[in-house]
Design a protein around this motif. Structure first.
Motif, PDB file in Angstrom:
ATOM      1  N   GLY A  57       0.804  -1.214   0.000  1.00 15.34           N
ATOM      2  CA  GLY A  57       0.000   0.000   0.000  1.00 15.34           C
ATOM      3  C   GLY A  57       0.838   1.265   0.000  1.00 15.34           C
ATOM      4  O   GLY A  57       0.683   2.124  -0.881  1.00 15.34           O
ATOM      5  N   PRO A  58       1.732   1.409   1.004  1.00 11.65           N
ATOM      6  CA  PRO A  58       2.561   2.623   1.031  1.00 11.65           C
ATOM      7  C   PRO A  58       3.442   2.794  -0.202  1.00 11.65           C
ATOM      8  O   PRO A  58       3.692   3.914  -0.636  1.00 11.65           O
ATOM      9  N   LYS A  59       3.915   1.677  -0.784  1.00 16.61           N
ATOM     10  CA  LYS A  59       4.841   1.781  -1.919  1.00 16.61           C
ATOM     11  C   LYS A  59       4.116   2.072  -3.229  1.00 16.61           C
ATOM     12  O   LYS A  59       4.537   2.928  -4.025  1.00 16.61           O
ATOM     13  N   PHE A  60       3.013   1.373  -3.474  1.00 15.41           N
ATOM     14  CA  PHE A  60       2.360   1.469  -4.789  1.00 15.41           C
ATOM     15  C   PHE A  60       1.034   2.233  -4.766  1.00 15.41           C
ATOM     16  O   PHE A  60       0.466   2.518  -5.820  1.00 15.41           O
ATOM     17  N   ARG A  61       0.508   2.505  -3.560  1.00 15.35           N
ATOM     18  CA  ARG A  61      -0.748   3.239  -3.409  1.00 15.35           C
ATOM     19  C   ARG A  61      -1.877   2.592  -4.230  1.00 15.35           C
ATOM     20  O   ARG A  61      -2.133   1.418  -4.083  1.00 15.35           O
ATOM     21  N   LYS A  62      -2.507   3.355  -5.142  1.00 15.83           N
ATOM     22  CA  LYS A  62      -3.649   2.810  -5.889  1.00 15.83           C
ATOM     23  C   LYS A  62      -3.261   1.667  -6.822  1.00 15.83           C
ATOM     24  O   LYS A  62      -4.112   0.880  -7.243  1.00 15.83           O
ATOM     25  N   SER A  63      -1.983   1.577  -7.161  1.00 18.86           N
ATOM     26  CA  SER A  63      -1.532   0.528  -8.092  1.00 18.86           C
ATOM     27  C   SER A  63      -1.223  -0.792  -7.391  1.00 18.86           C
ATOM     28  O   SER A  63      -0.890  -1.775  -8.056  1.00 18.86           O
ATOM     29  N   ALA A  64      -1.322  -0.810  -6.051  1.00 21.21           N
ATOM     30  CA  ALA A  64      -0.978  -2.031  -5.302  1.00 21.21           C
ATOM     31  C   ALA A  64      -1.757  -3.261  -5.779  1.00 21.21           C
ATOM     32  O   ALA A  64      -1.168  -4.334  -5.975  1.00 21.21           O
ATOM     33  N   PRO A  65      -3.100  -3.166  -6.006  1.00 23.65           N
ATOM     34  CA  PRO A  65      -3.834  -4.357  -6.478  1.00 23.65           C
ATOM     35  C   PRO A  65      -3.337  -4.876  -7.832  1.00 23.65           C
ATOM     36  O   PRO A  65      -3.345  -6.086  -8.072  1.00 23.65           O
ATOM     37  N   LEU A  66      -2.894  -3.955  -8.702  1.00 15.28           N
ATOM     38  CA  LEU A  66      -2.385  -4.394 -10.010  1.00 15.28           C
ATOM     39  C   LEU A  66      -1.123  -5.220  -9.860  1.00 15.28           C
ATOM     40  O   LEU A  66      -0.942  -6.239 -10.535  1.00 15.28           O
ATOM     41  N   VAL A  67      -0.221  -4.781  -8.959  1.00 15.70           N
ATOM     42  CA  VAL A  67       1.035  -5.502  -8.756  1.00 15.70           C
ATOM     43  C   VAL A  67       0.753  -6.869  -8.119  1.00 15.70           C
ATOM     44  O   VAL A  67       1.316  -7.892  -8.524  1.00 15.70           O
ATOM     45  N   GLU A  68      -0.126  -6.897  -7.115  1.00 11.68           N
ATOM     46  CA  GLU A  68      -0.477  -8.165  -6.468  1.00 11.68           C
ATOM     47  C   GLU A  68      -1.087  -9.138  -7.477  1.00 11.68           C
ATOM     48  O   GLU A  68      -0.735 -10.320  -7.509  1.00 11.68           O
ATOM     49  N   GLN A  69      -2.002  -8.622  -8.294  1.00 14.25           N
ATOM     50  CA  GLN A  69      -2.652  -9.480  -9.281  1.00 14.25           C
ATOM     51  C   GLN A  69      -1.644 -10.036 -10.274  1.00 14.25           C
ATOM     52  O   GLN A  69      -1.722 -11.201 -10.679  1.00 14.25           O
ATOM     53  N   TRP A  70      -0.688  -9.208 -10.684  1.00 17.79           N
ATOM     54  CA  TRP A  70       0.340  -9.673 -11.623  1.00 17.79           C
ATOM     55  C   TRP A  70       1.117 -10.834 -11.023  1.00 17.79           C
ATOM     56  O   TRP A  70       1.384 -11.839 -11.698  1.00 17.79           O
ATOM     57  N   LEU A  71       1.477 -10.740  -9.741  1.00 20.66           N
ATOM     58  CA  LEU A  71       2.265 -11.787  -9.094  1.00 20.66           C
ATOM     59  C   LEU A  71       1.475 -13.085  -8.926  1.00 20.66           C
ATOM     60  O   LEU A  71       1.972 -14.172  -9.211  1.00 20.66           O
ATOM     61  N   GLU A  99       3.107   2.889 -15.574  1.00 15.44           N
ATOM     62  CA  GLU A  99       4.074   3.351 -16.578  1.00 15.44           C
ATOM     63  C   GLU A  99       5.488   2.863 -16.292  1.00 15.44           C
ATOM     64  O   GLU A  99       6.180   2.362 -17.173  1.00 15.44           O
ATOM     65  N   GLU A 100       5.959   3.005 -15.045  1.00 15.33           N
ATOM     66  CA  GLU A 100       7.338   2.657 -14.706  1.00 15.33           C
ATOM     67  C   GLU A 100       7.471   1.172 -14.408  1.00 15.33           C
ATOM     68  O   GLU A 100       6.505   0.497 -14.048  1.00 15.33           O
ATOM     69  N   ASP A 101       8.697   0.661 -14.551  1.00 13.53           N
ATOM     70  CA  ASP A 101       8.973  -0.726 -14.176  1.00 13.53           C
ATOM     71  C   ASP A 101       8.732  -0.916 -12.683  1.00 13.53           C
ATOM     72  O   ASP A 101       9.001  -0.015 -11.873  1.00 13.53           O
ATOM     73  N   VAL A 102       8.218  -2.099 -12.329  1.00 13.85           N
ATOM     74  CA  VAL A 102       8.018  -2.447 -10.922  1.00 13.85           C
ATOM     75  C   VAL A 102       9.252  -3.201 -10.440  1.00 13.85           C
ATOM     76  O   VAL A 102       9.717  -4.150 -11.093  1.00 13.85           O
ATOM     77  N   GLU A 103       9.776  -2.793  -9.282  1.00 13.26           N
ATOM     78  CA  GLU A 103      10.980  -3.421  -8.729  1.00 13.26           C
ATOM     79  C   GLU A 103      10.676  -3.879  -7.305  1.00 13.26           C
ATOM     80  O   GLU A 103      10.218  -3.105  -6.467  1.00 13.26           O
ATOM     81  N   LEU A 104      10.924  -5.153  -7.013  1.00  9.22           N
ATOM     82  CA  LEU A 104      10.629  -5.722  -5.698  1.00  9.22           C
ATOM     83  C   LEU A 104      11.820  -6.535  -5.207  1.00  9.22           C
ATOM     84  O   LEU A 104      12.449  -7.265  -5.983  1.00  9.22           O
TER      85      LEU A 104
END
Length: 654
Positions: free
Chosen positions: A426-440, A469-474
């Motif tokens: 949440g703190p890192k991706f804010r509104k985009s957090a669900p998109l990153v979780e879904q991708w994983l 837009e930007e690359d996701v890095e984890l």
């Protein structure tokens, strides 16, 4: 057809019959017509309905399939997920001077074929498309001839290799061929721009606001995939099973031509056979393993050849040429269906998709191709689509489109899993957090394994997510990807799909060509030798005259045919009996019943067979029984009429 004519086939003669007898005609013709759109007349409607009825019985009834009828309007998200928005395209090229558009693969193929023939004019390549397009009629017709030239053997070999590999070329490769062989606008000789992708779907807006973007469906398959869970439940959770759908589909073809072979609105019949990925055997394979088919394998095509391998389905599966039993089973069943409705088996082949044209997710794919005056035409596709469709829709919607089966013995399973630290997302991706979780969570086992290797090597993973837009890095503080071992009592799996897909308009036109011939004694007497099973009308009722006595008998025979549910027509015109039969031979009517003055006394009639013009005589009841036996029970003319008396008559009047 039962009788080959000594008169060579002429497409113009067939087209004349089909249009004159209103099997089909260009839509909006009095307004100039629109390319790729056609209307079916009475005989065309009846023939199509009979083909659909036969398809339903051959597949849905015999295979115990579950039929669905899904909407033709499809939201953008569905077709984006399926890949159609990004990949459902053909290659087009434009003449920058005239604005004329060509489909690149067809242009290259047709120019090379014209050059091989040597005496064709380039303008003829696009003549049919021009005739159908009202706007193209207005342009100046500049014809540039390709003069007869003796090509070097090496060039001929190059051309033939290109034609054999045509279905596998990319847009860039097509562009390179156009440059290498100086392929431009056939009418003007002007160069064309390099091929560009053109999406074939018709875009629309659903609802008055226009906010919900959609398309007219390009196929009927997606509705079947989206209803998978309901179908599985309807089938009492039993696997394997198949769904089926018949309906209209739409494709915005670049340059429609060749009549019914390339249109923008067409009728499809599709099957989705859901099967266990660990067991692709088929319970009824033994019933078709000895069916012989003509195969054009991918390795033969890759070598630039078109040599046919004629072998049984059983041997093709055993050798590995056809990937599995279920796929082989449907290839055989497709062949049996096509032959049943009038396809000439000598002009049918099954062409395997080459590696560079097969979808990345497909295990194997074969096209049933039918030979016509336009060349070999793909009429049925039969693909093993693996688990792609259900997997992508499940990942997008977060709905599980899976089968769950209890295991008799618990199973220990080791697989890669992604453990996500959701509190940090949440703190890192804010509104985009669900998109990153879904991708994983939507990654496959193989993809997770590659990500685990990347994490081990670099201490982090970097990836793109649609909508960000930007690359996701984890790093490992956000996600841990590792193998975990669990004991499972339920086996959960996503079924694989074997998909036979039929283009009914293309099949119908191919049947027209395969069944059309002209009587040797008179080339103006055309015949469509349609099988009685699918013929638009089964019987022509012909009273010898309009006398009251014969009219009374005709009325009684009509009532009997109606009660027997046999489609018939009455021709009581003043034309000679020969002319009356001849014009119905063009409609494919297989039988004729002649009512004469003997019929008044003993209620007997003669029965004429279309192709041979042989006649037999018997009671109306026996004649009707013979018609039903030949039409609906698969009997030959000889078998169906064996108890009837041969009837000798004079040569049919003109």
């Amino acid at each position: 057809m039962s009788q080959q004519s000594a008169i060579p086939f002429e497409r113009e003669a067939l087209d004349s019959v089909l249009k004159r007898r209103f099997f089909f005609a260009p839509a909006f013709e009095i307004y100039g017509g629109v390319s790729g759109l056609y209307d079916y007349g009475p005989p065309g409607c009846a023939l199509q309905a009979n083909i659909v009825d036969t398809w339903r019985k051959h597949f849905i009834l015999e295979e115990d399939m579950l039929e669905v009828d899904c909407t033709m309007l499809t939201p953008y998200e569905v077709l984006k997920t399926s890949g159609h928005v990004d990949k459902f395209a053909d290659w087009m090229c434009r003449d920058l001077k005239t604005g004329e558009i060509f489909r690149a693969d067809h242009l290259v193929e047709e120019v090379i074929e014209a050059r091989l023939k040597g005496n064709k004019e380039a303008r003829g390549i696009i003549e049919e498309a021009a005739e159908e397009d009202a706007e193209k009629k207005k342009r100046k017709k500049k014809v540039k001839e390709i003069k007869a030239v003796k090509l070097e053997d090496s060039v001929v070999e190059e051309y033939e290799t290109i034609l054999a590999k045509m279905d596998g070329f990319s847009g860039k490769e097509l562009g390179d061929l156009m440059l290498k062989y100086a392929i431009g606008n056939p009418a003007t000789g002007e160069p064309l721009e390099q091929p560009k992708e053109f999406n074939l779907m018709f875009e629309t807006a659903i609802g008055p606001s226009g906010a919900l973007k959609g398309y007219l469906r390009p196929e009927t398959a997606q509705g079947q995939f989206l209803n998978f869970s309901k179908l599985l439940d309807f089938n009492n959770e039993r696997m394997p099973f198949a769904s089926a759908s018949i309906g209209k589909s739409f494709r915005n073809e670049i340059s429609p031509r060749s009549g019914l072979l390339r249109v923008r609105e067409f009728l499809m019949a599709e099957i989705e056979h859901f099967v266990d990925p660990q067991d692709k055997s088929h319970a009824s394979f033994h019933e078709v393993k000895d069916v012989t088919l003509r195969f054009l394998a991918k390795d033969v095509q890759s070598a630039g050849k078109t040599d046919i391998i004629e072998t049984t389905v059983g041997k093709a599966v055993a050798s590995g040429m056809v990937d599995n039993e279920t796929l082989g089973y449907f290839l055989a069943r497709i062949s049996l269906f096509l032959i049943k409705i009038g396809v000439d088996p000598a002009r049918m082949r099954f062409r395997q998709h080459m590696d560079n044209e097969m979808a990345h997710y497909a295990t194997d794919c074969w096209d049933a191709e039918l030979q016509t005056s336009y060349g070999w035409i793909e009429c049925v596709g039969c693909a093993d689509r693996s688990a792609y469709d259900l997997s992508v829709h499940a990942a997008r919607t977060k709905e599980k489109l899976v089968v769950r089966q209890p295991l008799e013995t618990p199973l220990t399973v080791t697989r890669f899993e992604a453990e996500i630290e959701k509190k940090k997302f949440g703190p890192k991706f804010r509104k985009s957090a669900p998109l990153v979780e879904q991708w994983l969570v939507s990654r496959t086992e193989c993809e997770l394994e590659e990500l685990a290797k990347e994490m081990a090597a670099n201490g982090k993973i970097v990836f793109k997510v649609e909508g960000i837009e930007e690359d996701v890095e984890l790093d490992t503080s956000f996600v841990v990807i590792e193998q975990k071992t669990r004991t499972e009592h339920i086996r959960e799996f996503t079924p694989n799909v074997i998909e036979p897909s039929f283009g009914l308009g293309r099949i119908m036109y191919s049947i027209f060509e395969h069944s059309f011939w002209r009587r040797p004694e008179d080339k103006d007497r055309a015949v469509l030798s349609l099988p009685p099973l699918v013929a638009p009308t089964k019987v022509l009722l012909v009273p010898l005259s309009n006398s009251p006595e014969l009219q009374a008998v005709t009325k009684k025979v009509s009532a009997i045919l109606k009660k027997a549910v046999i489609p018939f027509k009455i021709d009581d015109s003043s034309a000679s009996i020969g002319k009356r039969y001849s014009r119905n031979d063009e409609l494919g009517t297989p039988f004729g019943i002649t009512i004469d003055f003997e019929s008044v006394g003993d209620f007997s009639v003669t029965l004429r067979e279309r192709d041979s013009t042989k006649q037999v005589r018997g009671s109306v009841e026996d004649i009707v029984a013979a018609i039903k036996e030949v039409t609906y029970n698969g009997a030959t003319w000889e078998e169906g009429t064996k108890n009837l008396k041969a009837f000798e008559t004079k040569v049919e009047e003109e």
